[in-house]
Motif scaffolding. Sequence first.
Motif, PDB file in Angstrom:
ATOM      1  N   GLU A  88      -4.172 -26.156  -5.633  1.00  0.00           N
ATOM      2  CA  GLU A  88      -3.985 -24.786  -5.154  1.00  0.00           C
ATOM      3  C   GLU A  88      -2.926 -24.044  -5.968  1.00  0.00           C
ATOM      4  OE1 GLU A  88      -3.218 -25.252  -1.011  1.00  0.00           O
ATOM      5  OE2 GLU A  88      -5.296 -25.798  -0.531  1.00  0.00           O
ATOM      6  N   LYS A  89      -1.869 -24.757  -6.386  1.00  0.00           N
ATOM      7  CA  LYS A  89      -0.841 -24.132  -7.225  1.00  0.00           C
ATOM      8  C   LYS A  89      -1.416 -23.711  -8.577  1.00  0.00           C
ATOM      9  CE  LYS A  89       3.222 -26.465  -5.281  1.00  0.00           C
ATOM     10  NZ  LYS A  89       4.315 -27.443  -5.550  1.00  0.00           N
ATOM     11  N   LEU A  90      -2.256 -24.566  -9.153  1.00  0.00           N
ATOM     12  CA  LEU A  90      -2.873 -24.243 -10.442  1.00  0.00           C
ATOM     13  C   LEU A  90      -3.858 -23.075 -10.325  1.00  0.00           C
ATOM     14  CD1 LEU A  90      -3.495 -27.851 -11.811  1.00  0.00           C
ATOM     15  CD2 LEU A  90      -1.845 -26.181 -12.678  1.00  0.00           C
ATOM     16  N   ILE A  91      -4.549 -22.965  -9.180  1.00  0.00           N
ATOM     17  CA  ILE A  91      -5.450 -21.836  -8.952  1.00  0.00           C
ATOM     18  C   ILE A  91      -4.657 -20.547  -8.791  1.00  0.00           C
ATOM     19  CG2 ILE A  91      -7.045 -20.801  -7.276  1.00  0.00           C
ATOM     20  CD1 ILE A  91      -8.250 -23.565  -6.867  1.00  0.00           C
ATOM     21  N   ASP A  92      -3.517 -20.627  -8.046  1.00  0.00           N
ATOM     22  CA  ASP A  92      -2.664 -19.449  -7.862  1.00  0.00           C
ATOM     23  C   ASP A  92      -2.101 -18.952  -9.195  1.00  0.00           C
ATOM     24  OD1 ASP A  92      -3.113 -19.451  -5.165  1.00  0.00           O
ATOM     25  OD2 ASP A  92      -1.326 -20.635  -4.676  1.00  0.00           O
ATOM     26  N   LEU A  96      -6.587 -22.737 -13.148  1.00  0.00           N
ATOM     27  CA  LEU A  96      -7.870 -23.293 -12.719  1.00  0.00           C
ATOM     28  C   LEU A  96      -8.681 -22.193 -12.041  1.00  0.00           C
ATOM     29  CD1 LEU A  96      -6.975 -26.743 -11.042  1.00  0.00           C
ATOM     30  CD2 LEU A  96      -7.882 -26.366 -13.336  1.00  0.00           C
ATOM     31  N   THR A  97      -9.988 -22.297 -12.098  1.00  0.00           N
ATOM     32  CA  THR A  97     -10.843 -21.337 -11.395  1.00  0.00           C
ATOM     33  C   THR A  97     -11.277 -21.874 -10.032  1.00  0.00           C
ATOM     34  OG1 THR A  97     -12.775 -22.246 -12.554  1.00  0.00           O
ATOM     35  CG2 THR A  97     -11.729 -20.302 -13.500  1.00  0.00           C
ATOM     36  N   ALA A  98     -11.287 -23.213  -9.893  1.00  0.00           N
ATOM     37  CA  ALA A  98     -11.708 -23.842  -8.639  1.00  0.00           C
ATOM     38  C   ALA A  98     -11.349 -25.325  -8.699  1.00  0.00           C
ATOM     39  CB  ALA A  98     -13.209 -23.673  -8.435  1.00  0.00           C
ATOM     40  N   TYR A  99     -11.574 -26.028  -7.563  1.00  0.00           N
ATOM     41  CA  TYR A  99     -11.415 -27.477  -7.607  1.00  0.00           C
ATOM     42  C   TYR A  99     -12.441 -28.139  -6.700  1.00  0.00           C
ATOM     43  CZ  TYR A  99      -8.806 -27.596  -3.135  1.00  0.00           C
ATOM     44  OH  TYR A  99      -8.427 -27.501  -1.812  1.00  0.00           O
ATOM     45  N   LEU A 100     -12.769 -29.384  -7.053  1.00  0.00           N
ATOM     46  CA  LEU A 100     -13.757 -30.184  -6.330  1.00  0.00           C
ATOM     47  C   LEU A 100     -13.088 -31.423  -5.771  1.00  0.00           C
ATOM     48  CD1 LEU A 100     -16.774 -30.967  -5.650  1.00  0.00           C
ATOM     49  CD2 LEU A 100     -16.792 -32.137  -7.866  1.00  0.00           C
ATOM     50  N   MET A 101     -13.288 -31.661  -4.478  1.00  0.00           N
ATOM     51  CA  MET A 101     -12.761 -32.866  -3.855  1.00  0.00           C
ATOM     52  C   MET A 101     -13.931 -33.810  -3.552  1.00  0.00           C
ATOM     53  SD  MET A 101     -10.093 -33.290  -0.687  1.00  0.00           S
ATOM     54  CE  MET A 101     -11.144 -32.425   0.463  1.00  0.00           C
ATOM     55  N   ILE A 102     -13.858 -35.039  -4.101  1.00  0.00           N
ATOM     56  CA  ILE A 102     -14.926 -36.025  -3.924  1.00  0.00           C
ATOM     57  C   ILE A 102     -14.438 -37.117  -2.982  1.00  0.00           C
ATOM     58  CG2 ILE A 102     -16.483 -37.639  -5.089  1.00  0.00           C
ATOM     59  CD1 ILE A 102     -15.930 -36.134  -7.682  1.00  0.00           C
ATOM     60  N   LYS A 103     -15.247 -37.417  -1.984  1.00  0.00           N
ATOM     61  CA  LYS A 103     -14.931 -38.518  -1.065  1.00  0.00           C
ATOM     62  C   LYS A 103     -16.233 -39.173  -0.627  1.00  0.00           C
ATOM     63  CE  LYS A 103     -14.476 -35.165   2.702  1.00  0.00           C
ATOM     64  NZ  LYS A 103     -13.587 -34.613   3.742  1.00  0.00           N
ATOM     65  N   GLY A 112     -19.053 -33.968  -1.582  1.00  0.00           N
ATOM     66  CA  GLY A 112     -18.044 -33.153  -2.252  1.00  0.00           C
ATOM     67  C   GLY A 112     -17.738 -31.868  -1.503  1.00  0.00           C
ATOM     68  N   THR A 113     -16.538 -31.331  -1.743  1.00  0.00           N
ATOM     69  CA  THR A 113     -16.122 -30.029  -1.213  1.00  0.00           C
ATOM     70  C   THR A 113     -15.613 -29.187  -2.371  1.00  0.00           C
ATOM     71  OG1 THR A 113     -15.469 -31.060   0.887  1.00  0.00           O
ATOM     72  CG2 THR A 113     -14.634 -28.839   0.421  1.00  0.00           C
ATOM     73  N   TYR A 114     -16.209 -28.032  -2.542  1.00  0.00           N
ATOM     74  CA  TYR A 114     -15.863 -27.139  -3.658  1.00  0.00           C
ATOM     75  C   TYR A 114     -15.090 -25.952  -3.107  1.00  0.00           C
ATOM     76  CZ  TYR A 114     -16.585 -24.020  -7.705  1.00  0.00           C
ATOM     77  OH  TYR A 114     -16.413 -23.168  -8.775  1.00  0.00           O
ATOM     78  N   LYS A 115     -13.909 -25.676  -3.652  1.00  0.00           N
ATOM     79  CA  LYS A 115     -13.071 -24.577  -3.177  1.00  0.00           C
ATOM     80  C   LYS A 115     -12.684 -23.668  -4.347  1.00  0.00           C
ATOM     81  CE  LYS A 115     -11.114 -27.051   0.795  1.00  0.00           C
ATOM     82  NZ  LYS A 115      -9.874 -27.433   1.504  1.00  0.00           N
ATOM     83  N   ALA A 116     -12.805 -22.351  -4.113  1.00  0.00           N
ATOM     84  CA  ALA A 116     -12.452 -21.355  -5.138  1.00  0.00           C
ATOM     85  C   ALA A 116     -12.025 -20.080  -4.432  1.00  0.00           C
ATOM     86  CB  ALA A 116     -13.638 -21.086  -6.052  1.00  0.00           C
ATOM     87  N   ASN A 117     -11.378 -19.179  -5.156  1.00  0.00           N
ATOM     88  CA  ASN A 117     -10.948 -17.907  -4.565  1.00  0.00           C
ATOM     89  C   ASN A 117     -12.140 -17.086  -4.084  1.00  0.00           C
ATOM     90  OD1 ASN A 117      -8.153 -18.215  -4.876  1.00  0.00           O
ATOM     91  ND2 ASN A 117      -8.235 -17.526  -7.020  1.00  0.00           N
ATOM     92  N   VAL A 124     -21.229 -22.789 -11.378  1.00  0.00           N
ATOM     93  CA  VAL A 124     -20.504 -24.054 -11.528  1.00  0.00           C
ATOM     94  C   VAL A 124     -20.714 -24.946 -10.319  1.00  0.00           C
ATOM     95  CG1 VAL A 124     -18.220 -25.105 -11.807  1.00  0.00           C
ATOM     96  CG2 VAL A 124     -18.778 -23.003 -13.032  1.00  0.00           C
ATOM     97  N   SER A 125     -20.637 -24.379  -9.117  1.00  0.00           N
ATOM     98  CA  SER A 125     -20.819 -25.186  -7.903  1.00  0.00           C
ATOM     99  C   SER A 125     -22.215 -25.799  -7.855  1.00  0.00           C
ATOM    100  CB  SER A 125     -20.577 -24.332  -6.653  1.00  0.00           C
ATOM    101  OG  SER A 125     -21.475 -23.241  -6.596  1.00  0.00           O
ATOM    102  N   SER A 126     -23.227 -25.046  -8.314  1.00  0.00           N
ATOM    103  CA  SER A 126     -24.598 -25.580  -8.338  1.00  0.00           C
ATOM    104  C   SER A 126     -24.721 -26.718  -9.348  1.00  0.00           C
ATOM    105  CB  SER A 126     -25.593 -24.467  -8.695  1.00  0.00           C
ATOM    106  OG  SER A 126     -25.564 -23.442  -7.734  1.00  0.00           O
ATOM    107  N   GLU A 127     -24.071 -26.568 -10.492  1.00  0.00           N
ATOM    108  CA  GLU A 127     -24.107 -27.616 -11.511  1.00  0.00           C
ATOM    109  C   GLU A 127     -23.398 -28.874 -11.023  1.00  0.00           C
ATOM    110  OE1 GLU A 127     -24.202 -24.693 -15.466  1.00  0.00           O
ATOM    111  OE2 GLU A 127     -22.316 -25.571 -14.777  1.00  0.00           O
ATOM    112  N   LEU A 128     -22.277 -28.712 -10.334  1.00  0.00           N
ATOM    113  CA  LEU A 128     -21.564 -29.872  -9.775  1.00  0.00           C
ATOM    114  C   LEU A 128     -22.390 -30.560  -8.692  1.00  0.00           C
ATOM    115  CD1 LEU A 128     -17.943 -28.400  -9.572  1.00  0.00           C
ATOM    116  CD2 LEU A 128     -18.683 -30.328 -11.000  1.00  0.00           C
ATOM    117  N   ALA A 129     -23.125 -29.775  -7.912  1.00  0.00           N
ATOM    118  CA  ALA A 129     -24.000 -30.349  -6.886  1.00  0.00           C
ATOM    119  C   ALA A 129     -25.084 -31.216  -7.517  1.00  0.00           C
ATOM    120  CB  ALA A 129     -24.628 -29.234  -6.053  1.00  0.00           C
ATOM    121  N   VAL A 130     -25.608 -30.777  -8.658  1.00  0.00           N
ATOM    122  CA  VAL A 130     -26.624 -31.561  -9.370  1.00  0.00           C
ATOM    123  C   VAL A 130     -26.035 -32.884  -9.844  1.00  0.00           C
ATOM    124  CG1 VAL A 130     -28.066 -31.637 -11.441  1.00  0.00           C
ATOM    125  CG2 VAL A 130     -27.958 -29.546 -10.086  1.00  0.00           C
TER     126      VAL A 130
END
Length: 414
Positions: A88-92, A96-103, A112-117, A124-130
Amino acid sequence: MNKFWIVLFHTYLMKLKTKSFLITTAVMLLLVIGLSNITKIIALFDDSEEKVGVIDQTGTMFGDVQLGMKAIDEDVELIELKTEEEAEKLIDSEKLTAYLMIKSDEQEIIKGTYKANTLADTTVSSELAVVLSQLKTKIIANELQLTDKQIAALHSPVVLDTVAFEENAKTEEELNQARGLVYIILFIIYMAVIMYSNMIAMEVATEKTSRVMEILISSVSPVQQMFAKILGIALLSLTQMLLFFGGGYWSIKRNLSDMNEGVFSFMGFGSTSMSTIVYAIIFTLLGYFLYATLAACLGSVVSRIEDVQQTITPMIMLVVAAFMLAMFGLNNPSATYITVTSFIPFFAPMIMFLRVGMLDVPFWEISLSIGLLVASIVILAVFGARVYKGGVLMYGSAKSLKNIRKALQLTKKD
């Protein structure tokens, strides 16, 4: 006959020199060139690289995700992070434009959880989903002890060959290419008919309002005036179209290598047949003369410029109806309603061209449609000349049907 040519070239040159024509032509020419250079324009304003953080709570997935993403989109850089606070600090700070959390869930299947402003750009989120879907499939396949060959067979698409019984029927690929090209030409026909027909109606109404018509008819017959104006505007439209197509052709030739991908791959620029171009010109000209003659008639019974739009609205609705039918017919050009309307003169310029561009239409059907169009133009020209002859000296309220009847009565008295 000399007076006819004087009126024709007067109409052409006067319209050619107007600021509205020059500005419209310049704007449209820039638009044509801009559309043919759209890939370069997008690349110019597009960010070269996006950075996305990845928080891998499983501790084993980051390397595979990075490899998978690189194979899909090289412009996206993945950076491994430890905590959400760091991301979040890097996005602020806009690093970074976004981040992905994998669990992994209870069944040890990754999620996965994709978070962005903002989520406006889903690329990008669609590509990560693939990528995550591919990893999930790989994990399940390993658990089931599937071989690489079995996994490949599982993901291979079904082969569906499409075969037409007609000998000269177009393939699915040819139809897709024709669809894009036909759409562009249909739009050109639509815009040309509306714009130049409206111009003719406005030209006639303007001269009547200024009482110039009373001076003109003393030296040039109304019938000569009507056809001189129609041909003068046709010459103007030809000038404009030559500029558009000339600029577009020059720009497309320079960018042809960039127009083989994306949306341009469906336009069929490299496989356009000469017959399609010839029919496009024929139906555009016939459509223009049909509606231009009607517009001149309607314009002649109008006494005020403000009433022009109201009077020609039924004509515009016919053009819009033809265009809408053509749009619906792009996905099914062999539909019965498309076949039937392709022989109706007011619809034929667009609908028959749609069929010619996408199907193997018998020549007799094309000839019949063109013949009906030509016959309609002749009939409308004869009728229109009678209306125009009486209508140019009529002044009063804009009631189209009553005015047309009065115009015909005045013509009979002459």
